[in-house]
Design a protein around this motif. Structure first.
Motif, short mmCIF file in Angstrom:
data_model
loop_
_atom_site.label_atom_id
_atom_site.label_comp_id
_atom_site.label_asym_id
_atom_site.label_seq_id
_atom_site.Cartn_x
_atom_site.Cartn_y
_atom_site.Cartn_z
N PRO A 27 34.16 43.13 35.63
CA PRO A 27 32.88 44.06 36.52
C PRO A 27 32.46 43.02 37.65
O PRO A 27 32.37 43.80 38.76
N TYR A 28 32.59 41.73 37.43
CA TYR A 28 32.26 40.82 38.65
C TYR A 28 33.24 40.83 39.63
O TYR A 28 33.19 40.25 40.77
N ALA A 29 34.51 41.18 39.47
CA ALA A 29 35.52 41.49 40.32
C ALA A 29 35.37 42.56 41.15
O ALA A 29 36.03 42.54 42.54
N ALA A 30 34.60 43.60 40.95
CA ALA A 30 34.43 44.58 42.03
C ALA A 30 33.55 44.18 43.09
O ALA A 30 34.13 44.45 44.17
N PRO A 31 32.45 43.49 43.25
CA PRO A 31 32.01 43.00 44.46
C PRO A 31 32.80 42.22 45.01
O PRO A 31 32.66 42.17 46.50
N LEU A 32 33.59 41.33 44.62
CA LEU A 32 34.54 40.66 45.45
C LEU A 32 35.44 41.51 46.16
O LEU A 32 35.71 41.31 47.27
N ILE A 33 36.36 42.57 45.37
CA ILE A 33 37.16 43.47 46.09
C ILE A 33 36.37 44.35 47.29
O ILE A 33 37.12 44.39 48.15
N GLU A 34 35.21 44.76 46.91
CA GLU A 34 34.50 45.39 48.06
C GLU A 34 34.23 44.68 49.36
O GLU A 34 34.23 45.25 50.22
N TYR A 35 34.07 43.28 49.06
CA TYR A 35 33.71 42.48 50.30
C TYR A 35 35.04 42.43 50.89
O TYR A 35 35.07 42.49 52.01
N LEU A 36 36.25 41.95 50.21
CA LEU A 36 37.36 41.84 50.86
C LEU A 36 38.12 43.11 51.68
O LEU A 36 38.37 42.98 52.56
N VAL A 37 37.72 44.21 51.08
CA VAL A 37 38.37 45.58 51.95
C VAL A 37 37.28 45.68 52.91
O VAL A 37 37.74 46.35 54.05
N ALA A 38 36.01 45.28 52.91
CA ALA A 38 35.19 45.42 54.19
C ALA A 38 35.27 44.51 55.10
O ALA A 38 34.57 44.22 56.24
N SER A 39 36.21 43.34 54.85
CA SER A 39 36.20 42.19 55.60
C SER A 39 37.68 41.73 56.17
O SER A 39 37.74 41.05 57.11
N PHE A 40 38.49 42.58 55.52
CA PHE A 40 39.84 42.14 56.01
C PHE A 40 40.68 43.66 56.29
O PHE A 40 40.59 44.45 55.56
N ARG A 41 41.82 43.23 57.33
CA ARG A 41 42.58 44.56 57.69
C ARG A 41 43.36 44.56 56.55
O ARG A 41 44.09 45.98 56.33
N GLN A 42 43.79 43.54 55.65
CA GLN A 42 44.95 43.98 54.88
C GLN A 42 44.46 43.06 53.56
O GLN A 42 44.26 42.07 53.59
N VAL A 43 44.49 43.64 52.36
CA VAL A 43 44.08 43.14 51.23
C VAL A 43 45.39 43.42 50.43
O VAL A 43 45.62 44.63 49.94
N LYS A 44 46.19 42.48 49.86
CA LYS A 44 47.33 42.49 49.04
C LYS A 44 46.98 41.58 47.65
O LYS A 44 46.58 40.61 47.85
N ILE A 45 47.38 42.30 46.51
CA ILE A 45 47.03 41.91 45.17
C ILE A 45 48.54 41.73 44.49
O ILE A 45 48.97 42.77 44.25
N VAL A 46 48.82 40.50 43.93
CA VAL A 46 50.32 40.50 43.35
C VAL A 46 50.05 40.30 41.88
O VAL A 46 49.34 39.41 41.47
N ALA A 47 50.12 41.50 40.96
CA ALA A 47 49.75 41.20 39.45
C ALA A 47 51.13 40.59 38.80
O ALA A 47 52.43 41.22 39.16
N VAL A 48 51.14 39.66 38.23
CA VAL A 48 52.41 38.89 37.67
C VAL A 48 52.20 38.89 36.21
O VAL A 48 51.13 38.19 35.81
N ARG A 49 53.05 39.29 35.56
CA ARG A 49 52.95 39.55 34.10
C ARG A 49 53.37 38.19 33.29
O ARG A 49 52.46 37.56 32.40
N GLN A 50 54.24 37.48 33.73
CA GLN A 50 54.63 36.13 33.17
C GLN A 50 53.73 34.87 33.90
O GLN A 50 53.27 35.08 34.83
N LYS A 51 53.22 34.14 32.84
CA LYS A 51 52.22 33.13 33.18
C LYS A 51 52.65 32.26 34.34
O LYS A 51 53.58 31.63 34.22
N LEU A 52 51.80 32.27 35.34
CA LEU A 52 51.73 30.90 36.49
C LEU A 52 51.57 29.77 35.73
O LEU A 52 52.35 28.66 36.17
N PHE A 53 50.78 29.63 34.69
CA PHE A 53 50.40 28.46 34.17
C PHE A 53 50.69 28.44 32.63
O PHE A 53 49.89 29.20 31.80
N PRO A 54 51.86 28.10 32.32
CA PRO A 54 52.36 28.49 30.99
C PRO A 54 51.46 27.75 29.72
O PRO A 54 51.37 28.34 28.57
N GLN A 55 50.79 26.47 30.20
CA GLN A 55 50.10 25.94 29.31
C GLN A 55 48.62 26.54 28.70
O GLN A 55 47.68 26.27 28.11
N LEU A 56 48.27 27.70 29.68
CA LEU A 56 46.85 28.45 29.55
C LEU A 56 47.12 29.70 28.95
O LEU A 56 48.17 30.46 28.98
#
Length: 491
Positions: free
Chosen positions: A164-193
């Motif tokens: 839920p707290y990600a919504a205000p962040l994304i709202e801010y981003l789309v209201a403040s930047f020309r381009q907003v790109k999010i890359v959803a990555v299935r395999q872990k970037l931090f294998p130890q976490l």
């Protein structure tokens, strides 16, 4: 990427897990447009972003990490201290920013630091709740330090897709930047976490956009350019149809359309329309307040002070809790009898002796016991109609409470508002569509588990009529498997 005071904090407490070098290099390469661009890392850790650009500034609160950053990137200006204080006071502005903000949950993101962070974000139009984890305000505060046209490139928790707290962040981003790109990555970037991480790119600070470019990839291969968008998410649809969540876009467009159609049907129903989902009671000391039948008999506790209870989901049968279920619990001598004493109720001598025993004296020191009067009277003990498993692997169980037991907050208590409608709809609980709805409305938890908060459970959708068609059924089942793979169930 640390948010402690000027001491060396344990890694888990500080949120300090440093980014692999090739990922840091790729994010910096994308953020830079010119060699003389000034780069900011708001939580620079040991400098693994700063080393990739000579005109860079880092902020770091942990003094050991700050010293390491100074040694690794001697050309950089590294400030040791709290980023939010620095951000509110500095007049510096930057062409770009890159990094990996600390992922500190709201329980430890508190005090003056949180007040400064939320106040600074609110000044710039981003209103976060008190349950916000630290990384979201970090990103907003960082963006406010960019020059017009500036860029962000960050590692972010996968919670950007559902929290839920990600919504205000994304709202801010789309209201403040020309381009907003999010890359959803299935395999872990931090294998130890256990924590999954995605990537965020934002370009053109000072402008706005009405869409989010989403790239859904199984594995991230570091490169100067992010993966091409697989889906363009309309911000209006993200708000109105998907409750400001990106996780549904991991599914196929076909299944999203099926789900949207069912949600738009006036005869479809959400769980909250005919049932109330809430947490069970909080005892304050489960080991003290839950007795084995053998111990209760030995102590001479009268039966009117003992209430059979579901302590956790492991004790739940598949379909219904019956008197036979309770008999089995008792035969196995499980600690399943809640010591239930009403406020103002006369307490017999045998119960008083237990309350004044060594375990009783220890229990009354627990926070929940200390703040209630009397300390031994557990509040909110109820007999729900159903008990819902709120953390599950393959599917969330909904179990009928025919025996009238109570339950702790390790499961959810479900009370029916409309029994006629419930009788019509609840038999479809284990159908593929409702199972998919649990996946969509819930969220992934570490270890591959699906978690359903009460509000999320209330959003579970029961479609009008039967969804027919072999192709649609296969697509729904495939989407269930897809979402389970993304939360690493049975990986």
């Amino acid at each position: 990427m640390d948010t402690g005071q000027s001491i060396r904090l344990p890694q888990k407490q500080s949120g300090a897990y440093f980014t692999p070098d090739d990922i840091a290099a790729a994010l910096v390469r994308w953020a830079l447009r010119h060699d003389d661009d000034r780069l900011l890392d708001p939580s620079c850790g040991d400098g693994n972003f700063l080393v990739h650009h000579r005109n860079s500034v880092g902020i770091e609160q942990d003094f050991v990490s700050a010293r390491s950053a100074m040694d690794r990137a001697p050309w950089s200006l590294v400030h040791e201290g709290d980023f939010f204080t620095w951000a509110a006071e500095t007049s510096e502005r930057f062409e770009c920013a890159a990094g990996n903000p600390p992922f500190i949950r709201y329980q430890t993101f508190k005090g003056d630091m949180r007040k400064r962070a939320l106040a600074h974000c609110l000044t710039h139009g981003a209103r976060f709740s008190g349950l916000t984890s630290s990384w979201a305000p970090f990103l907003v505060s960082t963006a406010t330090l960019l020059k017009a046209g500036g860029r962000l490139a960050f590692v972010v928790p996968a919670e950007i897709g559902h929290a839920p707290y990600a919504a205000p962040l994304i709202e801010y981003l789309v209201a403040s930047f020309r381009q907003v790109k999010i890359v959803a990555v299935r395999q872990k970037l931090f294998p130890q976490l256990s924590e999954d991480c995605w990537l965020l790119y934002a370009d053109g600070f000072g402008e706005k956009t009405d869409r989010i470019e989403l790239s859904v990839v199984d594995q991230y291969r570091p490169a100067a350019q992010p993966p091409a968008a697989t889906t363009f998410v309309d911000v209006g649809e993200w708000r109105s149809i998907w409750n400001s969540r990106l996780r549904p876009y991991l599914m196929s467009e076909e299944v999203r359309e099926i789900y949207q159609g069912a949600a738009a049907d006036p005869d479809s129903r959400r769980f909250s329309e005919f049932a109330a989902v809430g947490i069970g009671y909080v005892s304050g000391d489960n080991d003290f307040f839950h007795l084995k039948p053998s111990l209760a008999e030995k102590l001479g506790i009268p039966s009117q002070f003992l209430k059979p209870s579901v302590r956790n989901a492991r004790s739940l049968p598949k379909d219904a809790i019956t008197q036979s279920t309770v008999t089995d619990w008792q035969a196995n001598d499980q600690a399943m009898l809640l010591l239930k004493i009403g406020r103002g109720q006369e307490v017999p001598a045998t119960v008083r002796r237990y309350l004044n025993s060594n375990p009783g004296r220890q229990a009354r020191q627990a926070y929940k016991c200390r703040v209630r009067d009397p300390w031994y009277s557990v509040p909110d003990v109820q007999e729900p109609d159903y008990i819902l498993q709120y953390m599950s692997g393959r599917a969330a169980s909904l179990v009928k409470n025919d025996a009238g037991v109570t339950c702790t907050n390790s499961v959810h208590a479900v009370r029916l508002r409309d029994r006629k409608l419930a009788a019509k709809l609840l038999p479809s609980w284990e159908t593929p569509f409702v199972r998919l709805s649990c996946e969509i409305e819930g969220h992934a938890l570490g270890g591959g588990m699906l978690k359903l908060e009460p509000r999320e459970a209330g959003n579970i959708l029961f479609p009008a009529g039967r969804l027919t068609g072999k192709k649609s059924s296969e697509a729904i089942l495939d989407s269930i498997q897809t979402l389970q793979r993304w939360r690493h169930y049975a990986d």
